[in-house]
Scaffold this motif. Structure first.
Motif, PDB file in Angstrom:
ATOM      1  N   MET A  51       0.846  -1.205   0.000  1.00 32.70           N
ATOM      2  CA  MET A  51       0.000   0.000   0.000  1.00 32.70           C
ATOM      3  C   MET A  51       0.878   1.251   0.000  1.00 32.70           C
ATOM      4  N   THR A  52       0.541   2.220  -0.848  1.00 35.34           N
ATOM      5  CA  THR A  52       1.227   3.511  -0.860  1.00 35.34           C
ATOM      6  C   THR A  52       0.366   4.532  -0.139  1.00 35.34           C
ATOM      7  N   TYR A  53       0.936   5.160   0.870  1.00 36.23           N
ATOM      8  CA  TYR A  53       0.189   6.079   1.716  1.00 36.23           C
ATOM      9  C   TYR A  53       0.314   7.519   1.228  1.00 36.23           C
ATOM     10  N   ARG A  54      -0.606   8.331   1.711  1.00 30.66           N
ATOM     11  CA  ARG A  54      -0.591   9.782   1.560  1.00 30.66           C
ATOM     12  C   ARG A  54      -0.498  10.202   0.085  1.00 30.66           C
ATOM     13  N   ARG A  74      -2.420  23.136  -8.351  1.00 24.07           N
ATOM     14  CA  ARG A  74      -2.243  23.066  -9.806  1.00 24.07           C
ATOM     15  C   ARG A  74      -2.580  21.651 -10.272  1.00 24.07           C
ATOM     16  N   LYS A  75      -2.937  21.534 -11.559  1.00 24.90           N
ATOM     17  CA  LYS A  75      -3.375  20.225 -12.050  1.00 24.90           C
ATOM     18  C   LYS A  75      -2.214  19.294 -12.389  1.00 24.90           C
ATOM     19  N   ASP A  76      -1.070  19.838 -12.768  1.00 27.32           N
ATOM     20  CA  ASP A  76       0.041  18.995 -13.204  1.00 27.32           C
ATOM     21  C   ASP A  76       0.983  18.709 -12.034  1.00 27.32           C
ATOM     22  N   TRP A  77       0.832  17.521 -11.438  1.00 26.18           N
ATOM     23  CA  TRP A  77       1.690  17.153 -10.325  1.00 26.18           C
ATOM     24  C   TRP A  77       1.803  15.637 -10.264  1.00 26.18           C
ATOM     25  N   GLN A  78       2.796  15.177  -9.528  1.00 27.36           N
ATOM     26  CA  GLN A  78       3.047  13.744  -9.402  1.00 27.36           C
ATOM     27  C   GLN A  78       3.538  13.437  -7.995  1.00 27.36           C
ATOM     28  N   ASN A  79       2.880  12.492  -7.335  1.00 23.90           N
ATOM     29  CA  ASN A  79       3.248  12.112  -5.974  1.00 23.90           C
ATOM     30  C   ASN A  79       4.420  11.133  -6.002  1.00 23.90           C
ATOM     31  N   LEU A  80       5.436  11.390  -5.170  1.00 23.68           N
ATOM     32  CA  LEU A  80       6.610  10.508  -5.102  1.00 23.68           C
ATOM     33  C   LEU A  80       6.663   9.717  -3.806  1.00 23.68           C
ATOM     34  N   ASN A  81       5.574   9.703  -3.049  1.00 24.96           N
ATOM     35  CA  ASN A  81       5.536   8.834  -1.866  1.00 24.96           C
ATOM     36  C   ASN A  81       5.573   7.367  -2.299  1.00 24.96           C
ATOM     37  N   GLY A  82       5.918   6.512  -1.360  1.00 18.34           N
ATOM     38  CA  GLY A  82       5.985   5.083  -1.656  1.00 18.34           C
ATOM     39  C   GLY A  82       7.322   4.508  -1.225  1.00 18.34           C
ATOM     40  N   VAL A  83       7.715   3.435  -1.867  1.00 18.47           N
ATOM     41  CA  VAL A  83       8.934   2.723  -1.473  1.00 18.47           C
ATOM     42  C   VAL A  83      10.160   3.411  -2.074  1.00 18.47           C
ATOM     43  N   TRP A  84      11.096   3.786  -1.219  1.00 16.28           N
ATOM     44  CA  TRP A  84      12.395   4.336  -1.611  1.00 16.28           C
ATOM     45  C   TRP A  84      13.491   3.404  -1.094  1.00 16.28           C
ATOM     46  N   GLY A  85      14.649   3.433  -1.752  1.00 18.60           N
ATOM     47  CA  GLY A  85      15.831   2.819  -1.162  1.00 18.60           C
ATOM     48  C   GLY A  85      16.288   3.634   0.031  1.00 18.60           C
ATOM     49  N   PHE A  86      16.920   2.962   1.007  1.00 19.63           N
ATOM     50  CA  PHE A  86      17.251   3.640   2.262  1.00 19.63           C
ATOM     51  C   PHE A  86      18.527   3.042   2.833  1.00 19.63           C
ATOM     52  N   ALA A  87      19.286   3.894   3.536  1.00 23.95           N
ATOM     53  CA  ALA A  87      20.517   3.413   4.176  1.00 23.95           C
ATOM     54  C   ALA A  87      20.842   4.272   5.393  1.00 23.95           C
ATOM     55  N   PHE A  88      21.326   3.622   6.433  1.00 22.54           N
ATOM     56  CA  PHE A  88      21.926   4.334   7.556  1.00 22.54           C
ATOM     57  C   PHE A  88      23.380   4.638   7.209  1.00 22.54           C
ATOM     58  N   ILE A 115      12.278   1.870   2.522  1.00 25.43           N
ATOM     59  CA  ILE A 115      11.478   2.640   3.468  1.00 25.43           C
ATOM     60  C   ILE A 115      10.235   3.161   2.756  1.00 25.43           C
ATOM     61  N   GLN A 116       9.153   3.211   3.489  1.00 25.32           N
ATOM     62  CA  GLN A 116       7.905   3.752   2.950  1.00 25.32           C
ATOM     63  C   GLN A 116       7.849   5.247   3.270  1.00 25.32           C
ATOM     64  N   VAL A 117       8.085   6.074   2.272  1.00 24.60           N
ATOM     65  CA  VAL A 117       7.996   7.533   2.404  1.00 24.60           C
ATOM     66  C   VAL A 117       6.517   7.918   2.339  1.00 24.60           C
ATOM     67  N   PRO A 118       6.019   8.810   3.215  1.00 26.62           N
ATOM     68  CA  PRO A 118       6.745   9.812   3.989  1.00 26.62           C
ATOM     69  C   PRO A 118       6.887   9.502   5.481  1.00 26.62           C
TER      70      PRO A 118
END
Length: 598
Positions: free
Chosen positions: A1-4, A14-28, A51-54
């Motif tokens: 599931m992708t949140y938010r 504005r009408k032209d936009w794109q959500n980048l939430n979801g699974v990202w690569g992550f590292a400590f 990691i699941q952003v945000p």
């Protein structure tokens, strides 16, 4: 599931936009080697987690759920740019990143931002390539640094007392937006209830000379203003006379078009920027006609005395910490508070997601805006808080729901303000800074005690005692009864005003009190007093409220608190928003004395 997935900036759509939430690569990056080893390169194999952003890595919803210290973390993901954006500028937006962020696109550094409370953006058009795009974000969040604005985020690993688990990294929506080179870049609405007008100030980015900017302002579906402005400079100001329109002369009376919690009227606005016949930009937004001021020891809303019944709201969620799991969760908190008879909240030590403020505007809910404080004072701490407040007011100025600003709380970040002139000057500086940026709202210099110059005397007092502590309760009643008693009391062994300052007739509001602890289920924790069941909770709530309502000088309150948070079990709701008692009974008590307007 992708949140938010909802639109993250509801006051500037504005009408032209794109959500980048979801699974990202992550590292400590505990050894702080990522920059040296160029982890921003696409070939880097350092990203060993997802990691699941945000959601911050400390949260359950992030998929990592690690509360331990990791001061440097990295994020990475690929994205596509829609083909029909090719001739436009592409803007990369971050809703909020705690605390310092370095952003790379396709291995190119595009910008840096410091401050964990408010968003930022970068134009990444010139860094785009054919095909897939790559974004990498390095974040530094010093876990033990007491000079950064951290609010309730504890600088010790294990949560304790009033301090909670930290939030590191991205904690609000990341998104892309397409704009023309010339576009609307800033917008400010200042309602003038007395004149029946709204003052508009806006800026254009790019080629701003001789552009036609059309304002179509509607109320309840009917257009009341349709005006066009030809720009001569980057910044343009115009005042629109609203109340002389026929809809107001024939259909409304008194303040039926103004914004209040009982009638949250909003004006819808469509702004179109043109270069001759070519449309360059279209933005949908809104504003509310709302005036707040202080006079005769009271707060007035639209020129009428208004008794504020607020609830302290920390803005934490069990699965997401500072990030609400869904947009519906933000809305639900407001609906539950209104169901209980509260007409607003003091959003405590947190700059809330714009979606919360949107729902407050739409549903009718007062908000006292506050920012995370630093625990300690230093010149760096003072500068950091100042920068955050400039950004906060620029972002949130247009929300009618916000009726007060609280730059400092309980002497956090200014622990010696009672006697220390430097720290008093910082309190004064914050008070005057906020007023220099926003002339429309009251400012509280140091909510709780040791106030300097302030528009509201905001005091905290939890000394109500248990139901069997009759002498303590009698003293509590006495301490709240009159102006003289309130100003003489030292409920936390702190004077109400710092040395050299005194009450100058400003309204007195009890902005923290109560905090009845009630354990539900297996949760262990604490409250300022304790009860064993729902019946006792309601009895104690009414007992405390009787002392508040019997005061001859208090013109509002803020009860602690809306929900449990981690080890604090002093909410009316549990951490997962389940009522601890019959909420209709809470409303009955809240409505028993003062109505919302007096």
């Amino acid at each position: 599931m992708t949140y938010r997935q909802e639109y993250p900036r509801p006051q500037f759509v504005r009408k032209d936009w794109q959500n980048l939430n979801g699974v990202w690569g992550f590292a400590f990056d505990d050894d702080k080697i990522g920059t040296q080893q160029k982890w921003y390169k696409q070939a880097s194999d350092a990203f060993d987690k997802e990691i699941q952003v945000p959601f911050a890595y400390q949260t359950q919803l992030s998929g990592i759920h690690d509360p331990s210290f990791h001061d440097v973390v990295w994020y990475k993901r690929e994205f596509d740019v829609p083909e029909d954006w090719q001739d436009q500028r592409v803007i990369l937006h971050f809703g909020a990143v705690d605390y310092r962020a370095w952003v790379y696109v396709n291995e190119q550094f595009v910008g840096f931002h410091e401050g964990g409370n408010v968003g930022f953006s970068f134009d990444i058009t010139d860094e785009l390539v054919e095909g897939k795009q790559n974004v990498v974000v390095k974040v530094e969040d010093p876990s033990t640094d007491e000079t950064i604005p951290r609010g309730k985020q504890y600088w010790i690993e294990q949560s304790d007392s009033i301090w909670y688990t930290r939030t590191t990294g991205i904690w609000q929506t990341v998104w892309l937006e397409a704009v023309q080179p010339t576009h609307l870049s800033k917008l400010r609405f200042t309602p003038d209830v007395d004149k029946g007008a709204v003052d508009v100030e806006f800026e254009l980015a790019g080629d701003f000379v001789h552009k036609n900017v059309q304002f179509e302002i509607s109320f309840k579906g009917e257009v009341v203003i349709n005006d066009q402005i030809t720009t001569q400079s980057k910044n343009t100001k115009r005042s629109f006379d609203l109340y002389n329109h026929k809809i107001f002369r024939t259909s409304f009376h008194h303040d039926g078009w103004n914004w209040t919690p009982e009638n949250p009227n909003l004006f819808d606005v469509k702004i179109t920027v043109r270069d001759q016949d070519e449309v360059l930009d279209v933005v949908d937004t809104y504003f509310g006609m709302r005036k707040v001021h202080t006079e005769n020891g009271m707060v007035y809303l639209n020129n009428r005395p208004y008794y504020q019944k607020l609830v302290l709201d920390q803005g934490y969620w069990q699965e997401g910490l500072l990030t609400a799991p869904t947009d519906e969760d933000l809305k639900k908190d407001i609906e539950l508070a209104k169901e209980m008879g509260f007409n607003g909240c003091r959003k405590h030590q947190k700059v809330e997601d714009p979606r919360f403020l949107y729902w407050a505007d739409k549903l009718g809910y007062l908000v006292w805006g506050e920012c995370a404080a630093s625990p300690s004072y230093s010149e760096d701490a003072a500068a950091r808080l100042t920068k955050e407040w400039i950004e906060i007011i620029e972002r949130d100025y247009n929300h009618p729901s916000i009726v007060a600003w609280v730059p400092l709380n309980e002497s956090w970040g200014i622990p010696n303000v009672r006697d220390n002139r430097q720290q008093q000057n910082h309190s004064l500086a914050m008070y005057h800074l906020v007023h220099s940026l926003d002339t429309t709202r009251p400012v509280i210099s140091n909510d709780g005690w040791e106030l300097t110059k302030t528009d509201i005397c905001a005091i905290h007092n939890y000394n109500h005692g248990g139901k069997d502590e009759t002498a303590k309760y009698a003293q509590y009643q006495e301490d709240l009864a009159t102006k003289e008693a309130i100003l003489a009391a030292k409920p936390a062994a702190r004077s109400i005003y710092a040395n050299g300052f005194e009450h100058e007739g400003e309204p007195i509001i009890l902005t923290e009190f109560g905090g009845i602890g009630y354990k539900v289920g297996e949760d262990a924790g604490w409250g300022y007093t304790s009860v064993a069941n729902a019946e006792e909770f309601l009895e104690d709530y009414q007992r405390i409220m009787e002392a508040v309502y019997s005061s001859k000088i208090l013109y509002g309150y803020c009860y602690t608190q809306l929900t449990d948070v981690e080890q604090e079990i002093n909410g009316i709701l549990t951490y997962d928003r389940k009522p601890k008692c019959d909420l209709a009974k809470i409303r009955e008590i809240n409505d028993m004395w003062h109505p919302r307007t007096i």
